[in-house]
Design a protein around this motif. Structure first.
Motif, PDB file in Angstrom:
ATOM      1  N   MET A 157       9.276  -2.745 -20.881  1.00  0.00           N
ATOM      2  CA  MET A 157       9.412  -1.285 -20.784  1.00  0.00           C
ATOM      3  C   MET A 157       8.468  -0.733 -19.725  1.00  0.00           C
ATOM      4  N   VAL A 158       7.222  -1.176 -19.752  1.00  0.00           N
ATOM      5  CA  VAL A 158       6.246  -0.670 -18.788  1.00  0.00           C
ATOM      6  C   VAL A 158       6.661  -1.059 -17.372  1.00  0.00           C
ATOM      7  N   HIS A 159       7.153  -2.277 -17.248  1.00  0.00           N
ATOM      8  CA  HIS A 159       7.648  -2.731 -15.953  1.00  0.00           C
ATOM      9  C   HIS A 159       8.789  -1.853 -15.464  1.00  0.00           C
ATOM     10  N   ALA A 160       9.704  -1.535 -16.376  1.00  0.00           N
ATOM     11  CA  ALA A 160      10.852  -0.719 -16.005  1.00  0.00           C
ATOM     12  C   ALA A 160      10.406   0.671 -15.543  1.00  0.00           C
ATOM     13  N   LEU A 161       9.417   1.218 -16.218  1.00  0.00           N
ATOM     14  CA  LEU A 161       8.923   2.543 -15.827  1.00  0.00           C
ATOM     15  C   LEU A 161       8.172   2.476 -14.504  1.00  0.00           C
ATOM     16  N   ALA A 162       7.327   1.461 -14.382  1.00  0.00           N
ATOM     17  CA  ALA A 162       6.499   1.353 -13.175  1.00  0.00           C
ATOM     18  C   ALA A 162       7.345   1.146 -11.933  1.00  0.00           C
ATOM     19  N   LEU A 175       0.052   5.239 -15.717  1.00  0.00           N
ATOM     20  CA  LEU A 175       1.399   5.590 -16.169  1.00  0.00           C
ATOM     21  C   LEU A 175       1.332   6.453 -17.420  1.00  0.00           C
ATOM     22  N   LEU A 176       0.388   6.125 -18.291  1.00  0.00           N
ATOM     23  CA  LEU A 176       0.279   6.811 -19.569  1.00  0.00           C
ATOM     24  C   LEU A 176       0.138   8.327 -19.400  1.00  0.00           C
ATOM     25  N   ASP A 177      -0.563   8.726 -18.354  1.00  0.00           N
ATOM     26  CA  ASP A 177      -0.792  10.162 -18.165  1.00  0.00           C
ATOM     27  C   ASP A 177       0.483  10.919 -17.818  1.00  0.00           C
ATOM     28  N   ASN A 178       1.489  10.195 -17.343  1.00  0.00           N
ATOM     29  CA  ASN A 178       2.744  10.852 -16.950  1.00  0.00           C
ATOM     30  C   ASN A 178       3.889  10.490 -17.885  1.00  0.00           C
ATOM     31  N   THR A 179       3.547   9.825 -18.990  1.00  0.00           N
ATOM     32  CA  THR A 179       4.570   9.354 -19.922  1.00  0.00           C
ATOM     33  C   THR A 179       4.259   9.862 -21.313  1.00  0.00           C
ATOM     34  N   LYS A 229       8.009  10.834 -17.725  1.00  0.00           N
ATOM     35  CA  LYS A 229       8.715   9.751 -18.406  1.00  0.00           C
ATOM     36  C   LYS A 229       8.529   9.884 -19.902  1.00  0.00           C
ATOM     37  N   VAL A 230       9.463   9.323 -20.667  1.00  0.00           N
ATOM     38  CA  VAL A 230       9.377   9.395 -22.129  1.00  0.00           C
ATOM     39  C   VAL A 230       9.736   8.045 -22.728  1.00  0.00           C
ATOM     40  N   VAL A 231       8.941   7.582 -23.678  1.00  0.00           N
ATOM     41  CA  VAL A 231       9.266   6.358 -24.421  1.00  0.00           C
ATOM     42  C   VAL A 231       9.104   6.637 -25.913  1.00  0.00           C
ATOM     43  N   PHE A 232      10.093   6.230 -26.668  1.00  0.00           N
ATOM     44  CA  PHE A 232      10.001   6.302 -28.133  1.00  0.00           C
ATOM     45  C   PHE A 232       9.679   4.909 -28.658  1.00  0.00           C
ATOM     46  N   ASP A 267       0.777   4.440 -11.848  1.00  0.00           N
ATOM     47  CA  ASP A 267       1.992   5.136 -11.423  1.00  0.00           C
ATOM     48  C   ASP A 267       1.970   5.214  -9.896  1.00  0.00           C
ATOM     49  N   VAL A 268       2.953   5.890  -9.313  1.00  0.00           N
ATOM     50  CA  VAL A 268       3.095   5.868  -7.849  1.00  0.00           C
ATOM     51  C   VAL A 268       1.883   6.425  -7.105  1.00  0.00           C
ATOM     52  N   ASP A 269       1.124   7.278  -7.777  1.00  0.00           N
ATOM     53  CA  ASP A 269      -0.034   7.857  -7.091  1.00  0.00           C
ATOM     54  C   ASP A 269      -1.341   7.228  -7.544  1.00  0.00           C
ATOM     55  N   GLY A 270      -1.234   6.121  -8.283  1.00  0.00           N
ATOM     56  CA  GLY A 270      -2.442   5.453  -8.738  1.00  0.00           C
ATOM     57  C   GLY A 270      -2.953   5.919 -10.085  1.00  0.00           C
TER      58      GLY A 270
END
Lengths: 533, 456
Positions: free
Chosen positions: B283-288, B378-382, B39-42, B372-375
């Protein structure tokens, strides 16, 4: 095969057989018509000898002001606050130097317009239904009446049927009241409401394709009243008022005499003189007050309205008249006793809008000469200076005018701006102002201007007089009014028409009301380019 | 009953006419092996960080004093403007010395920084003395990523109107086509709630929206035959937008609560910090919840029209615009900076950058604390990028961007990296490759591409 595909096919055919040069004859559905090119040279003789052309009209949506005023036709009272906030968040575009929205709508903007429609539909439907007794007849009346008003033309029967079906389905599930709201929301969400569709008649005449009566009524109403045509205008269109030259002129003059014409005029000058930006001008002068920007704006608009409503509604009057309408706060700046209404000012220090506080204050107090000069160059001489370089170093007047690359541009702007050096940032006349770094003058190092304009200027009065008698200045102002009226910049296909308009403007003595009439009654104002179809 | 022509863009998004393909539903669950998706967020804040590498006039620069070469691990204490990021610093790559787009003024860099190109120019418009709006000259990186990853991007911004038309835009789907972000908190929550919450009268509103869109499509078909060719194309494009919106109606809630937004004025400067934190939450909600994989949070017009009247949040109470502050920070007058001394401008400038970084830290914290989906966080995959259009002192040299997160994507944080005048384009290519688009080897104008920056 569509016309476009056929045209492509024919051009491919010609290319395949080794034809060179531009492909400039078209086969239309019903026979040939040659594509008309504008002349290479734009002068009255060549233009007169060429059939009229007009530039293509990009699809534009209603501006904020036009949307607001059109809603006022179907909703009494001010627009609900939430709706107005949302409307203001949908920014207007800019074309030809004025508010005009030709950009493409992305999904978010479409969504905003839908949300706006939802917010307005309730109150509008409720107001309409207040005069209804029978739900079914009400639905029909709502569709026809509001549809006609919002779409600027009567709905075709097929459309009425579709809207009625939508109403019936919705009413069956949610009741009549909600169904009415849905109808209004749909009308307000339709491109027929949101966009200036400017529909035309079926046939073209040369390079022009005439707007139909409703299309012309709309264009005139949005130009002069900044609003959709009201029922009176729509009825006039239906009765054939816009079918003849004489009819069009009569309608235009009647519209110009209507109090609502002040909207179009005010909208032009507010933008041209950048009056909307006054409250953003940084200002910590002790003589200032929070209400001052609004007072300045009001003074200038009142003055303009007075001149245009008077016996000499000319550009020269706007530039040189030495009276104004300073209210209390401004009276102090002028050094006159506060009084209501028209005040005669000292003609040796005050001449027209160029010596209004709104103009003098507009550009702040850091080197205002640069910006005052640049404004006159751009807006009265149509010779705008090039944009500044990316990194603008701090420099005082003397070095701006003597070092390169600064001097190239500043030698045009600063001396012109120094014409106003006796006026401080609030617009007060200061007798013993410091001498400017250069002699006030209209300077033309690149020979862009009429030589009779060039030379030293003793002050605003002389500047105003010189500009007021210049044909080039009149052409410049006429061209800007034309852009404002059309909602776009001119193309090569518009230049002959612009020339004609500006020559007429000059011949009329710079009569601005007659300029508005000329634009509105011009053969190209009532047409689109045939090549668009 | 309705003929739904599938547009090119819908095909590109992988959306057919089927009702199951809704842009903001969880239509892209974790990949088959249960691994989370990139995932990417600016996060875009105005003007520049102002402080240069070496600082001066009592202001601390961003270059750690011990730094000698191109690269260095984060020091024990970050420079002051980055102080809110102390707890995140090991996850941040401080990318300094980026260079802006050549041939474009500092006031237009915002429009160019995500497209890697100059400004789009409408030539007839300009020659007639008008400005037109200024727009980007190509697809911006966020839109490219969204398109390639087949998601609808989520843009959230404080109101974007500013000094000049166009300055507020940084995202473009193509040349001269801006992508408008959501600009109110109510709209932002609506967008990710997807109509699932139990609001009174919601069923009527949803049914109404469906009817309205259906009717709009009908109206477009009814008039197509009567309008000019160019107008017909524009109406087609409008119809595409309508179709996309139709597909977003009536989505069930994905079961992740975004919470309830407070009711406050999204257009007021005073509320900006609260607004941005709420946007971060959305934003975090949308990604999660798998609503999207690409988004941006923008602090309004990036040339700096916001006014930090933020005494409650940051003890900042300046009625000057960010732009004015940055002007005076650089020792320049004008831009509304009258009444602001250089000394005060330096104080305010630093405080303002600290505030921006605090809001950025808020986003990072939320991403770190949301699984994230695997626990994994989120930050680690974004990949979260704090972007700014300018650099040192309101200029376009020494631009610094902060690249945070993305540990599982190979981003190596915890260091300062000096890129010696490379353009944004090299970063954008590296970013695209980081999220798996290995075929993206060039972005934006060709002469601004050297080689992808090494983010790992």
């Amino acid at each position: 095969m569509t016309v476009r595909m056929r045209r492509l096919a024919v051009s491919v055919f010609l290319l395949a057989f080794g034809c060179t040069g531009t492909f400039d004859a078209e086969q239309g559905e019903g026979g040939e018509h040659a594509a008309v090119r504008p002349p290479e040279v734009i002068d009255p003789v060549t233009c007169a000898a060429t059939p009229p052309t007009v530039g293509a009209t990009p699809l534009r949506r209603l501006t904020q002001l036009q949307y607001l005023n059109t809603i006022a036709l179907v909703l009494d009272g001010p627009m609900p606050a939430d709706a107005e906030t949302r409307l203001r968040s949908i920014l207007d575009g800019r074309e030809g130097g004025f508010r005009s929205s030709a950009g493409v709508l992305d999904e978010e903007l479409v969504r905003q317009y839908l949300a706006l429609a939802d917010e307005l539909a309730g109150p509008i439907a409720a107001q309409f239904a207040a005069s209804c007794d029978d739900d079914s007849r009400c639905a029909d009346a709502l569709i026809r009446t509001l549809g006609r008003q919002l779409f600027r033309r009567p709905l075709a029967e097929a459309d009425v049927v579709e809207y009625r079906m939508m109403y019936d389905e919705f009413a069956a599930e949610f009741g009549a009241s909600d169904a009415r709201v849905t109808v209004v929301a749909a009308l307000l969400s339709s491109p027929r409401f949101l966009f200036h569709l400017e529909e035309t008649q079926e046939a073209s005449s040369g390079a022009l394709r005439a707007l139909d009566a409703y299309g012309l009524a709309s264009r005139l109403s949005f130009f002069l009243f900044q609003s959709a045509p009201d029922e009176t205008l729509l009825a006039a269109a239906e009765a054939g008022a816009f079918d003849t030259d004489a009819g069009i002129e009569a309608e235009v003059r009647q519209m110009l005499a209507d109090p609502r014409a002040a909207r179009g005029i005010e909208h032009f000058f507010t933008q041209w003189l950048e009056l909307e930006g006054l409250s953003d001008v940084p200002n910590d002068d002790p003589a200032s007050s929070p209400g001052l920007p609004a007072a300045m704006r009001l003074e200038t608009l009142t003055f303009i309205e007075d001149v245009l409503g008077g016996s000499e509604p000319s550009l020269a009057s706007l530039l040189t008249a030495s009276y104004s309408f300073p209210n209390d706060a401004l009276a102090e700046l002028y050094g006159v006793a506060p009084r209501d209404g028209r005040v005669d000012l000292d003609p040796s220090t005050r001449a027209g809008f160029l010596t209004h506080p709104s103009f003098l204050f507009r550009f702040g107090d850091r080197h205002p000469e640069i910006f005052r000069g640049a404004w006159v160059l751009s807006h009265l001489l149509c010779a705008p200076p090039p944009p500044p370089p990316p990194e603008v170093p701090e420099a005082d007047s003397a070095s701006r005018l003597s070092t390169q690359p600064c001097a190239t541009c500043h030698s045009m702007m600063d001396p012109l701006g120094f014409t106003f050096h006796h006026y401080d940032a609030l617009g007060r006349f200061v007798e013993d102002a410091a001498a400017p770094a250069a002699e006030p003058a209209i300077v033309d190092p690149q020979n862009r201007l009429d030589p009779s304009l060039v030379g030293p200027v003793s002050g605003p009065r002389e500047l105003a007089a010189r500009l007021a008698t210049s044909d080039d200045v009149h052409r410049c102002v006429s061209d800007q009014w034309d852009r404002f009226a059309r909602g776009r910049a001119e193309t090569e296909f518009d230049r002959c028409e612009q020339l004609e308009l500006s020559e007429r403007f000059i011949a009329s003595g710079g009569d601005l009301r007659e300029l508005i009439v000329s634009i509105a009654t011009s053969p190209t104002f009532r047409a689109r380019s045939a090549s668009e179809y | 009953m309705n003929q739904r022509a599938i547009s090119r863009r819908q095909l590109a998004l992988g959306l057919g006419a089927s009702a199951a393909a809704l842009p903001f539903l969880r239509s892209f669950p974790a990949s088959a092996d249960g691994r989370p998706l990139a995932k990417v967020v600016f996060f875009a804040s105005p003007t520049g960080f102002l402080v240069g590498p070496s600082g001066g006039s009592g202001v601390e620069g961003w270059l750690p004093s011990a730094m000698r070469g191109r690269e260095m691990d984060v020091p024990a204490r970050l420079p002051e403007v980055f102080s809110p990021l102390e707890e995140h610093k090991r996850d941040i790559l401080f990318l300094g010395e980026l260079r802006g787009i050549r041939g474009v003024g500092s006031h237009q860099q915002a429009v160019c920084m995500l497209t890697g190109r100059k400004v789009y120019r409408n030539e007839p418009e300009r020659s007639a003395g008008g400005d037109g709006d200024f727009n980007g000259d190509g697809e911006s990186i966020d839109q490219l990523l969204a398109r390639r990853l087949q998601v609808a991007p989520l843009g959230l911004s404080f109101r974007t109107n500013g000094f000049q038309l166009g300055e507020g835009r940084m995202s473009f789907t193509e040349a001269n086509r801006p992508f408008t972000p959501i600009q109110s908190i109510a709209d932002a929550f609506d967008r990710v709630s997807g109509g699932g919450s139990a609001m009174p009268g919601l069923d009527v509103r949803l049914a109404r929206r469906e009817s309205v869109l259906d009717r709009v499509a009908g109206d477009i078909r009814a008039i197509e035959g009567r309008v000019s060719m160019a107008d017909r194309e524009r109406l087609q494009s409008h119809l595409e937008s309508v179709r996309t919106l139709e597909q977003q109606i009536g989505m069930p809630s994905a079961g992740c609560g975004a919470g309830e937004p407070g009711s406050y004025d999204s257009t007021s400067h005073e509320n900006i910090p609260r607004l941005i934190r709420d946007y971060n939450q959305v934003m975090v909600h949308a990604l999660a919840c798998g609503f999207t994989r690409v988004g941006f949070v923008q602090l309004g017009n990036l040339e700096g029209s916001l006014r930090p009247r933020w005494s409650a949040d940051y003890g900042l109470d300046a009625n000057f615009t960010d732009h004015a502050i940055s002007h005076k920070f650089a020792g320049r007058t004008g831009a509304g900076s009258d009444g602001l001394s250089e000394a005060r401008a330096r104080d305010l400038g630093v405080q303002l950058q600290v505030a921006y970084n605090d809001l950025f830290a808020d986003l990072l914290t939320r991403l770190r604390e949301t699984p994230d989906v695997d626990g994994s966080p989120l930050l680690d995959n974004t990949v979260v990028v704090h972007v700014k259009p300018q650099g040192q002192n309101h200029s376009t040299s020494n631009i610094m961007w902060l690249v945070a997160g993305g540990k599982n994507l190979g981003i190596r944080g915890g260091r300062f990296l000096r890129v010696d005048g490379r353009h944004h384009n090299d970063f954008h290519v590296a970013l695209a490759q980081t999220v798996g688009l290995s075929d993206v080897t060039s972005f934006g104008r060709g002469d601004h591409n050297t080689a992808p920056l090494e983010l790992g």
